[in-house]
Design a protein around this motif. Structure first.
Motif, PDB file in Angstrom:
ATOM      1  N   TYR A  73     127.652  10.741  -4.408  1.00 53.53           N
ATOM      2  CA  TYR A  73     128.802  11.543  -3.980  1.00 53.53           C
ATOM      3  C   TYR A  73     129.825  11.474  -5.104  1.00 53.53           C
ATOM      4  O   TYR A  73     130.423  10.432  -5.355  1.00 53.53           O
ATOM      5  N   SER A 102     127.545   9.845   0.602  1.00 55.73           N
ATOM      6  CA  SER A 102     128.015  10.622   1.748  1.00 55.73           C
ATOM      7  C   SER A 102     127.256  10.282   3.021  1.00 55.73           C
ATOM      8  O   SER A 102     127.514  10.884   4.071  1.00 55.73           O
ATOM      9  N   GLY A 109     132.784  10.598   1.493  1.00 58.04           N
ATOM     10  CA  GLY A 109     131.899   9.532   1.021  1.00 58.04           C
ATOM     11  C   GLY A 109     132.610   8.202   1.000  1.00 58.04           C
ATOM     12  O   GLY A 109     133.825   8.109   1.202  1.00 58.04           O
ATOM     13  N   ASN A 135     133.353   7.459   6.114  1.00 56.80           N
ATOM     14  CA  ASN A 135     133.524   8.249   4.908  1.00 56.80           C
ATOM     15  C   ASN A 135     134.915   8.873   4.876  1.00 56.80           C
ATOM     16  O   ASN A 135     135.580   9.016   5.901  1.00 56.80           O
TER      17      ASN A 135
END
Length: 360
Positions: A73, A102, A109, A135
């Motif tokens: 990510y 992610s 993420g 995330n």
């Protein structure tokens, strides 16, 4: 004629050397964008992470991209970050690395610790050992450095992910922490919050902003770390089990707008930094000089500066930074520093590559 043949030999070695005795370095690995982390394999070749998501093997002047890298990510400060070998790599072949992923709860993420093995030019046997949650789409403060102690515990850092008012001081939440795991990803039974209800059991210390340097002091076996402050207040800390390092309740920094978010630089019961920088140098990467290659510099601590583009040679008296000297001034944004198997210091510089620091 001798000089001509000498230059031809250098071209075939893949190393661009600086010839003048007044120069401080030679380029070992050229044409890298952001060498976030690197480590040395037993044959003295290198594995290098590029923040954009590449893992590169460098040997005999040749760069080979490694396949099987997990999905990265890439956002803001997040990407492919640190890499370290297991202390018993010769026996078990485990590589450890951190990256933004992610996977998991929420959009965006967060930082992940993974281990894998290298088979020829492919990563195999991949195992996620820790994934911070939830995330976030914020682009700042992913951390992340890795270190091993003498008992093969693996330590890794994750920044506060830009959420300073919730994450760093709350041990029930990830981020703004330094973590400790057994090398297989299990939780050590003597971790400080193992019996604390709802706590994240992997936490080793908390109250951190964005640690991008971490090393085991080879002379004392203590864990040393540095972290970014806001506007001012970058810190060097000695990390102790279960301790609170104060962010954001205590800091030498201020908001980027110039306003204050705290009037305290010290709070009873929280750990003080052993050194701080104001204005911020934006520290990234650190290494102790433990070899004899640099004479009286043995025992010094090196810290990279992204903002001012140099390496700070921190001369220590015990646990105090007595004096600093700027090395490699204006070389570029210093991202990573390691001492190689050969005892020389190697420095990763954005948009340049990896250079070897020459003894003066």
């Amino acid at each position: 004629m001798k000089l001509y043949f000498f230059c031809i030999i250098l071209l075939f070695t893949g190393s661009l050397s600086v010839f003048s005795q007044n120069k401080e370095y030679e380029v070992v690995v050229s044409e890298l964008n952001n060498p976030w982390g690197y480590t040395f394999l037993p044959d003295n070749s290198m594995l290098i992470t590029e923040k954009e998501g590449k893992l590169i093997h460098f040997k005999n002047g040749i760069k080979t991209e490694i396949g099987g890298v997990p999905e990265i990510y890439l956002r803001g400060q997040g990407g492919f970050m640190d890499i370290e070998l297991h202390p018993n790599y010769n026996v078990n072949g485990w590589l450890y690395f951190t990256f933004a992923s992610s996977e998991g709860k929420g959009s965006g993420g967060n930082t992940t610790l993974m281990r894998a093995r290298l088979k020829e030019t492919q990563l195999i046997n991949q195992e996620v050992l820790y994934k911070a949650s939830p995330n976030s789409t914020k682009g700042q403060h992913f951390g992340s450095r890795i270190a091993f102690d003498a008992e093969n515990h693996v330590y890794f850092s994750i920044g506060d992910r830009g959420n300073r008012d919730e994450n760093p001081q709350d041990i029930t939440k990830d981020c703004g922490k330094i973590y400790r795991l057994n090398d297989d990803g299990s939780i050590p039974k003597d971790n400080p919050f193992i019996n604390k209800k709802n706590a994240k059991k992997a936490i080793y210390s908390y109250g951190h902003r964005n640690p991008q340097g971490m090393e085991i002091n080879p002379f004392t076996s203590e864990i040393w770390s540095h972290e970014h402050g806001p506007q001012g207040g970058d810190e060097i800390n000695i990390i102790a089990k279960g301790k609170n390092y104060g962010w954001p309740k205590a800091s030498f920094g201020i908001n980027y707008s110039g306003t204050k978010f705290t009037d305290k630089t010290f709070i009873l019961g929280m750990e003080n930094p052993i050194h701080h920088w104001t204005p911020s140098i934006a520290p990234s990467g650190m290494a102790f000089i433990s070899s004899d290659k640099y004479g009286k510099w043995k025992g010094n601590l090196l810290v990279g500066s992204l903002k001012f583009q140099y390496v700070s040679r921190c001369i220590l008296k015990g646990n105090t930074v007595f004096k600093e000297e700027k090395l490699l001034k204006d070389i570029g944004r210093v991202r990573s520093i390691e001492q190689g198997l050969d005892g020389f210091i190697y420095v990763g510089v954005e948009n340049l590559g990896i250079v070897r620091l020459l003894p003066q």
